[in-house]
Design a protein around this motif. Structure first.
Motif, PDB file in Angstrom:
ATOM      1  N   GLU A  94      -1.672 -16.295  -0.911  1.00 45.79           N
ATOM      2  CA  GLU A  94      -2.880 -16.989  -0.475  1.00 45.79           C
ATOM      3  C   GLU A  94      -4.044 -16.020  -0.288  1.00 45.79           C
ATOM      4  N   LEU A  95      -3.773 -14.876   0.368  1.00 42.15           N
ATOM      5  CA  LEU A  95      -4.827 -13.884   0.575  1.00 42.15           C
ATOM      6  C   LEU A  95      -5.274 -13.265  -0.742  1.00 42.15           C
ATOM      7  N   THR A  96      -4.318 -12.975  -1.630  1.00 44.09           N
ATOM      8  CA  THR A  96      -4.672 -12.392  -2.929  1.00 44.09           C
ATOM      9  C   THR A  96      -5.561 -13.337  -3.716  1.00 44.09           C
ATOM     10  N   ALA A  97      -5.247 -14.628  -3.671  1.00 43.44           N
ATOM     11  CA  ALA A  97      -6.063 -15.611  -4.390  1.00 43.44           C
ATOM     12  C   ALA A  97      -7.474 -15.681  -3.821  1.00 43.44           C
ATOM     13  N   ARG A  98      -7.602 -15.600  -2.496  1.00 39.45           N
ATOM     14  CA  ARG A  98      -8.932 -15.661  -1.876  1.00 39.45           C
ATOM     15  C   ARG A  98      -9.733 -14.398  -2.168  1.00 39.45           C
ATOM     16  N   LEU A  99      -9.066 -13.247  -2.104  1.00 39.75           N
ATOM     17  CA  LEU A  99      -9.775 -11.981  -2.308  1.00 39.75           C
ATOM     18  C   LEU A  99     -10.035 -11.692  -3.778  1.00 39.75           C
ATOM     19  N   ARG A 100      -9.453 -12.481  -4.669  1.00 37.90           N
ATOM     20  CA  ARG A 100      -9.658 -12.281  -6.094  1.00 37.90           C
ATOM     21  C   ARG A 100     -11.116 -12.480  -6.490  1.00 37.90           C
ATOM     22  N   THR A 101     -11.848 -13.184  -5.667  1.00 38.66           N
ATOM     23  CA  THR A 101     -13.261 -13.407  -5.976  1.00 38.66           C
ATOM     24  C   THR A 101     -14.105 -12.163  -5.747  1.00 38.66           C
ATOM     25  N   LEU A 102     -13.538 -11.141  -5.065  1.00 33.66           N
ATOM     26  CA  LEU A 102     -14.266  -9.893  -4.844  1.00 33.66           C
ATOM     27  C   LEU A 102     -14.200  -9.010  -6.087  1.00 33.66           C
ATOM     28  N   PRO A 103     -15.231  -8.196  -6.334  1.00 35.18           N
ATOM     29  CA  PRO A 103     -15.170  -7.245  -7.445  1.00 35.18           C
ATOM     30  C   PRO A 103     -14.328  -6.018  -7.118  1.00 35.18           C
ATOM     31  N   ASN A 104     -13.917  -5.862  -5.845  1.00 41.48           N
ATOM     32  CA  ASN A 104     -13.153  -4.690  -5.431  1.00 41.48           C
ATOM     33  C   ASN A 104     -11.682  -4.843  -5.807  1.00 41.48           C
ATOM     34  N   GLU A 105     -11.040  -3.694  -6.077  1.00 44.50           N
ATOM     35  CA  GLU A 105      -9.619  -3.710  -6.386  1.00 44.50           C
ATOM     36  C   GLU A 105      -8.823  -3.997  -5.113  1.00 44.50           C
ATOM     37  N   VAL A 106      -7.777  -4.838  -5.236  1.00 43.56           N
ATOM     38  CA  VAL A 106      -6.941  -5.227  -4.100  1.00 43.56           C
ATOM     39  C   VAL A 106      -5.552  -4.626  -4.279  1.00 43.56           C
ATOM     40  N   THR A 107      -5.031  -3.965  -3.230  1.00 40.70           N
ATOM     41  CA  THR A 107      -3.723  -3.310  -3.268  1.00 40.70           C
ATOM     42  C   THR A 107      -2.871  -3.812  -2.106  1.00 40.70           C
ATOM     43  N   LEU A 108      -1.605  -4.082  -2.369  1.00 37.99           N
ATOM     44  CA  LEU A 108      -0.664  -4.464  -1.312  1.00 37.99           C
ATOM     45  C   LEU A 108       0.044  -3.213  -0.819  1.00 37.99           C
ATOM     46  N   LEU A 109      -0.046  -2.944   0.485  1.00 37.47           N
ATOM     47  CA  LEU A 109       0.592  -1.780   1.077  1.00 37.47           C
ATOM     48  C   LEU A 109       2.024  -2.142   1.472  1.00 37.47           C
ATOM     49  N   VAL A 110       2.992  -1.617   0.737  1.00 32.97           N
ATOM     50  CA  VAL A 110       4.394  -1.825   1.086  1.00 32.97           C
ATOM     51  C   VAL A 110       4.740  -0.910   2.252  1.00 32.97           C
ATOM     52  N   GLU A 111       5.485  -1.428   3.219  1.00 37.19           N
ATOM     53  CA  GLU A 111       5.757  -0.667   4.437  1.00 37.19           C
ATOM     54  C   GLU A 111       6.466   0.646   4.118  1.00 37.19           C
ATOM     55  N   PRO A 112       5.850   1.796   4.447  1.00 42.19           N
ATOM     56  CA  PRO A 112       6.486   3.090   4.180  1.00 42.19           C
ATOM     57  C   PRO A 112       7.696   3.290   5.098  1.00 42.19           C
ATOM     58  N   ASN A 113       8.697   3.976   4.578  1.00 46.55           N
ATOM     59  CA  ASN A 113       9.899   4.279   5.342  1.00 46.55           C
ATOM     60  C   ASN A 113       9.829   5.739   5.787  1.00 46.55           C
ATOM     61  N   GLY A 114       9.216   5.977   6.934  1.00 45.56           N
ATOM     62  CA  GLY A 114       9.103   7.334   7.448  1.00 45.56           C
ATOM     63  C   GLY A 114       7.784   7.992   7.090  1.00 45.56           C
ATOM     64  N   GLU A 115       7.549   9.195   7.654  1.00 42.65           N
ATOM     65  CA  GLU A 115       6.288   9.901   7.463  1.00 42.65           C
ATOM     66  C   GLU A 115       6.080  10.326   6.022  1.00 42.65           C
ATOM     67  N   ALA A 116       7.148  10.708   5.333  1.00 38.54           N
ATOM     68  CA  ALA A 116       7.004  11.179   3.948  1.00 38.54           C
ATOM     69  C   ALA A 116       6.444  10.077   3.068  1.00 38.54           C
ATOM     70  N   GLU A 117       6.966   8.854   3.211  1.00 33.73           N
ATOM     71  CA  GLU A 117       6.474   7.753   2.388  1.00 33.73           C
ATOM     72  C   GLU A 117       5.075   7.323   2.816  1.00 33.73           C
ATOM     73  N   THR A 118       4.772   7.460   4.111  1.00 31.96           N
ATOM     74  CA  THR A 118       3.414   7.164   4.577  1.00 31.96           C
ATOM     75  C   THR A 118       2.421   8.116   3.925  1.00 31.96           C
ATOM     76  N   ARG A 119       2.756   9.413   3.910  1.00 29.73           N
ATOM     77  CA  ARG A 119       1.875  10.394   3.271  1.00 29.73           C
ATOM     78  C   ARG A 119       1.739  10.116   1.782  1.00 29.73           C
ATOM     79  N   SER A 120       2.839   9.715   1.142  1.00 32.84           N
ATOM     80  CA  SER A 120       2.797   9.411  -0.290  1.00 32.84           C
ATOM     81  C   SER A 120       1.876   8.236  -0.567  1.00 32.84           C
ATOM     82  N   ALA A 121       1.960   7.201   0.286  1.00 33.58           N
ATOM     83  CA  ALA A 121       1.088   6.040   0.110  1.00 33.58           C
ATOM     84  C   ALA A 121      -0.371   6.433   0.267  1.00 33.58           C
TER      85      ALA A 121
END
Length: 526
Positions: free
Chosen positions: A279-306
């Motif tokens: 629902e949110l992706t469909a609503r934000l699709r009207t924006l010219p900005n790129e939309v990214t889904l942040l998958v929950e990082p598992n620990g600090e290493a994955e947070t830094r990678s994201a």
């Protein structure tokens, strides 16, 4: 980078304010720098966050900086070519055109080796954290390889008559020249990074623990600006997370004045909530900005990678397949070359039009109007005045109709032939517009009694590329005012088709057929 506690912050009203332009944002930032306190959104929480950029640059201005790698490589090619021709001329007794191939080939092979390796080894990326000394050492290695290629081919072609000293002089001159250029490039990129020109700006959708973790890590790194948070569940969301303000709902983001300054919208919500994500992706699709889904990082290493992926802002890569940056560079080069030539050639025509307007009716020669540019940026578009001064309509609240009594005699002619658009060459030269692209619409333009942007969900997609003086829609019959919702849908469909298909050859084709198509379109109302 300045500590978060002492950084100047951006005072943002949580309610949307669609009419704010770049000067207004910068003015607000200046007021903030004088110490004006942020007010509370609900319960005394500051509206200003810790990531306010030192210099407010919209997406188009930051994108222009990221394209600099292509300009850097162009200068390198010209410099190496000039040094190579100079050395070849100095070692050849007669004209270069009559020189023996065995004398010229080593210089040519050395130059091609240097330029090829500079490109293939990514010497124009200038990645974040890269040391200038290591970069220059790699440039020296590339020049050494070029010198080796020149000497090897020269020995194979000339044998005992090989001109070792000439090739050594050539490699020394190339090395000194590239050192001077790349020290300048490195310094320039360093200043851009310090000013924030290469620091991505993002907003988060979702006041969640994912957002909190990302912001906390971003505060440590300082290579990513989180300008604000938007959340549909305002009743239970905090006023701020780690100092970053919650500015409103997802719908508020669609019309927020911050949008032209945002590189990416990040959904910081649970990806397992599939219905809400869709629902949110469909609503934000009207924006010219790129939309990214942040998958929950598992620990600090994955947070830094994201964060590494979100903050990655090297200069545009000049190698590999054609990408959006390469395409944008080619388009800008095309605009500058053709635009400057056209401006010089059309100066007499523009002078005659200006004189005719002055004689025909009282008022200024030019008409200026605020319109939407790249990524929702507000730009001032120049045109020759075609209406009576007292009837000028800067907001296009009433679109032009057949035999419109507001249009002057000269105005009727220049509108019919599109000569009133010629001053937009100035917008092209300054980089606000392109020669080819979706036609820029006036901000708040209405179709009937409804704002045109509200009639088509994908309307903002046409802003993913610079607006143009002519475009795919214009040469396919969608030209002039939009009187019905169907007119708006047709224009947007053709504009999005152009955005997805844009290429150098398509632009050249559109420019080539623009004049005959527009002159042959007798039915269009202008």
């Amino acid at each position: 980078m300045t500590d978060a506690a002492t950084r100047l912050s951006f005072d943002v009203d949580p309610t949307p304010a669609g009419g704010q332009d770049a000067s207004g944002l910068r003015r607000m930032a200046a007021e903030t720098s004088l110490g004006r306190r942020g007010e509370a959104r609900t319960t005394g929480t500051p509206r200003r966050g810790p990531f306010r950029p030192e210099i407010w640059l919209n997406a188009r201005e930051r994108h222009a900086s990221r394209l600099a790698a292509h300009y850097f490589r162009t200068f390198d090619v010209l410099t190496v070519t000039a040094v190579t021709l100079l050395c070849a001329w100095a070692t050849t007794p007669g004209p270069l055109l009559h020189a023996d191939v065995a004398q010229l080939a080593p210089f040519g092979l050395g130059a091609l080796t240097v330029l090829g390796l500079m490109r293939s080894l990514g010497r124009y990326r200038f990645a974040r954290g890269q040391k200038t000394s290591l970069h220059l050492a790699s440039v020296a290695g590339v020049v050494a390889a070029g010198a080796g290629a020149a000497m090897a081919s020269g020995w194979a072609l000339q044998g005992s008559d090989a001109q070792w000293s000439a090739w050594l002089v050539w490699s020394g001159l190339v090395l000194v020249s590239l050192y001077a250029l790349h020290m300048g490039w490195s310094d320039m990129v360093g200043r851009w990074r310090a000013s924030g020109a290469l620091t991505p700006n993002i907003v988060l959708v979702g006041a969640t623990r994912r957002a909190e973790a990302l912001i906390r890590e971003a505060l440590k790194r300082r290579d990513l600006n989180v300008l604000g948070i938007f959340d549909d569940r305002l009743a239970r969301s905090p006023g701020a997370i780690e100092g970053v303000p919650v500015l409103g709902t997802a719908d508020d983001l669609l019309t927020h004045r911050m949008t032209p300054y945002v590189d990416r919208v990040v959904l910081a919500i649970d990806p397992r909530a599939e219905t809400r994500v869709r629902e949110l992706t469909a609503r934000l699709r009207t924006l010219p900005n790129e939309v990214t889904l942040l998958v929950e990082p598992n620990g600090e290493a994955e947070t830094r990678s994201a964060l590494d992926r979100l903050a990655a802002a090297p200069l545009a890569d000049v190698q590999g397949p054609v990408d959006r940056d390469r395409r944008a560079f080619n388009k800008r080069l095309q605009d500058m070359v053709i635009g400057l030539i056209a401006l010089v050639l059309l100066v007499p025509v523009m002078a005659l039009i200006a004189l005719a307007i002055r004689i025909d009716s009282p008022g200024p020669i030019f008409f200026r109007q605020r319109r939407h540019g790249f990524n929702h940026e507000e730009i001032v578009v120049w045109k020759f005045r075609s209406m009576k001064q007292e009837a000028a309509d800067a907001t296009a609240s009433r679109q032009v109709t057949h035999d419109d009594d507001r249009v002057t005699r000269v105005g009727r002619f220049i509108r019919k032939t599109s000569l009133d658009e010629l001053p937009q060459l100035l917008n092209v030269i300054t980089g606000e517009m392109s020669l080819v692209g979706p036609r820029p619409h006036a901000i708040g333009m209405k179709t009937g009694h409804v704002e045109s942007a509200r009639l088509v969900a994908e309307y903002a997609h046409r802003h993913r590329i610079k607006p143009g003086m002519t475009g795919w829609a214009a040469v396919n019959g969608s030209r002039g005012p939009l009187h019905t919702a169907q007119d708006v849908r047709t224009r947007v469909r053709l504009d999005i088709e152009y955005v997805e298909r844009q290429s150098l050859w398509m632009d050249l084709w559109i420019m080539a057929i623009t004049v005959p198509v527009l002159l042959g379109d007798r039915a269009a109302v202008r």
